[in-house]
Write a protein that holds these residues in place. Structure first.
Motif, short mmCIF file in Angstrom:
data_model
loop_
_atom_site.label_atom_id
_atom_site.label_comp_id
_atom_site.label_asym_id
_atom_site.label_seq_id
_atom_site.Cartn_x
_atom_site.Cartn_y
_atom_site.Cartn_z
N SER A 3 0.84 -1.19 0.00
CA SER A 3 0.00 0.00 0.00
C SER A 3 0.88 1.24 0.00
CB SER A 3 -0.92 0.00 1.22
OG SER A 3 -0.16 0.10 2.41
N ASP A 7 -2.96 5.24 -0.21
CA ASP A 7 -3.87 4.13 0.12
C ASP A 7 -4.23 4.15 1.60
OD1 ASP A 7 -3.81 3.11 -2.51
OD2 ASP A 7 -2.10 1.81 -2.05
N ARG A 8 -3.24 4.39 2.41
CA ARG A 8 -3.47 4.40 3.86
C ARG A 8 -4.31 5.61 4.27
NH1 ARG A 8 2.03 2.01 6.63
NH2 ARG A 8 2.21 0.22 5.23
N THR A 10 -6.51 7.12 2.34
CA THR A 10 -7.86 6.83 1.87
C THR A 10 -8.54 5.84 2.81
OG1 THR A 10 -7.25 7.25 -0.43
CG2 THR A 10 -9.23 5.91 -0.05
N SER A 11 -7.80 4.83 3.26
CA SER A 11 -8.35 3.85 4.20
C SER A 11 -8.79 4.54 5.49
CB SER A 11 -7.31 2.77 4.52
OG SER A 11 -6.95 2.07 3.38
N ARG A 37 -15.71 -0.21 -0.70
CA ARG A 37 -14.40 0.43 -0.68
C ARG A 37 -13.57 -0.03 0.52
NH1 ARG A 37 -13.72 6.21 -1.76
NH2 ARG A 37 -11.72 5.47 -2.52
N GLU A 40 -12.15 -3.30 -0.43
CA GLU A 40 -11.05 -3.11 -1.37
C GLU A 40 -9.76 -2.69 -0.66
OE1 GLU A 40 -9.87 0.05 -4.92
OE2 GLU A 40 -11.97 -0.11 -4.29
N TYR A 41 -9.85 -1.67 0.16
CA TYR A 41 -8.65 -1.18 0.83
C TYR A 41 -8.20 -2.11 1.95
CZ TYR A 41 -8.42 3.00 -1.93
OH TYR A 41 -8.26 3.86 -2.99
N LEU A 44 -6.12 -4.80 0.49
CA LEU A 44 -4.79 -4.30 0.17
C LEU A 44 -3.90 -4.30 1.41
CD1 LEU A 44 -2.94 -2.96 -1.98
CD2 LEU A 44 -3.91 -0.78 -1.26
N LEU A 45 -4.45 -3.86 2.52
CA LEU A 45 -3.68 -3.80 3.78
C LEU A 45 -3.43 -5.19 4.35
CD1 LEU A 45 -5.53 -0.86 5.55
CD2 LEU A 45 -3.40 -0.74 4.26
N VAL A 88 -10.22 -2.40 9.68
CA VAL A 88 -9.25 -1.65 8.88
C VAL A 88 -8.49 -0.66 9.77
CG1 VAL A 88 -9.01 0.08 7.04
CG2 VAL A 88 -10.42 -1.95 6.68
#
Length: 100
Positions: A3, A7-8, A10-11, A37, A40-41, A44-45, A88
């Motif tokens: 990420s 990305d972080r 946005t998360s 979303r 999705e994130y 990724l994490l 998250v």
């Protein structure tokens, strides 16, 4: 895939949007998009969190949430998005802690 800082960020923004008081709950369509979303994130994490110390609880929560999905109640999708957001948020905390 690793990420990025974006990305972080946005998360973290998605987490803030999901963890608002009930009287600020978005409409149902926005809640559904928010949950998508977060999935999705969070995915990724997940790859980065897997090997971190203290990751067992958020990994177990992620597995449960993604395996079961939202319940069918009137607030099922909202509660699901909030559960994803809390998970998250914990992943982000672990990644921040590991970066120190």
């Amino acid at each position: 895939m690793t990420s990025t800082r974006s990305d972080r960020e946005t998360s973290a923004d998605l987490v803030r949007r999901a963890l608002v008081p009930y009287n600020r709950k978005p409409d149902d369509v926005d809640v559904e998009v928010l949950a998508e979303r977060l999935l999705e994130y969070g995915s990724l994490l997940l790859a980065e969190v897997v090997d971190l110390e203290e990751s067992a609880a958020p990994l177990a929560d992620w597995h449960t949430l993604t395996s079961e999905g939202p319940n069918g109640g009137p607030l099922g999708q909202w509660n699901y998005a909030r559960g994803l957001a809390r998970t998250v948020r914990r992943m982000l905390a672990l990644l921040n802690q590991a970066a120190r």
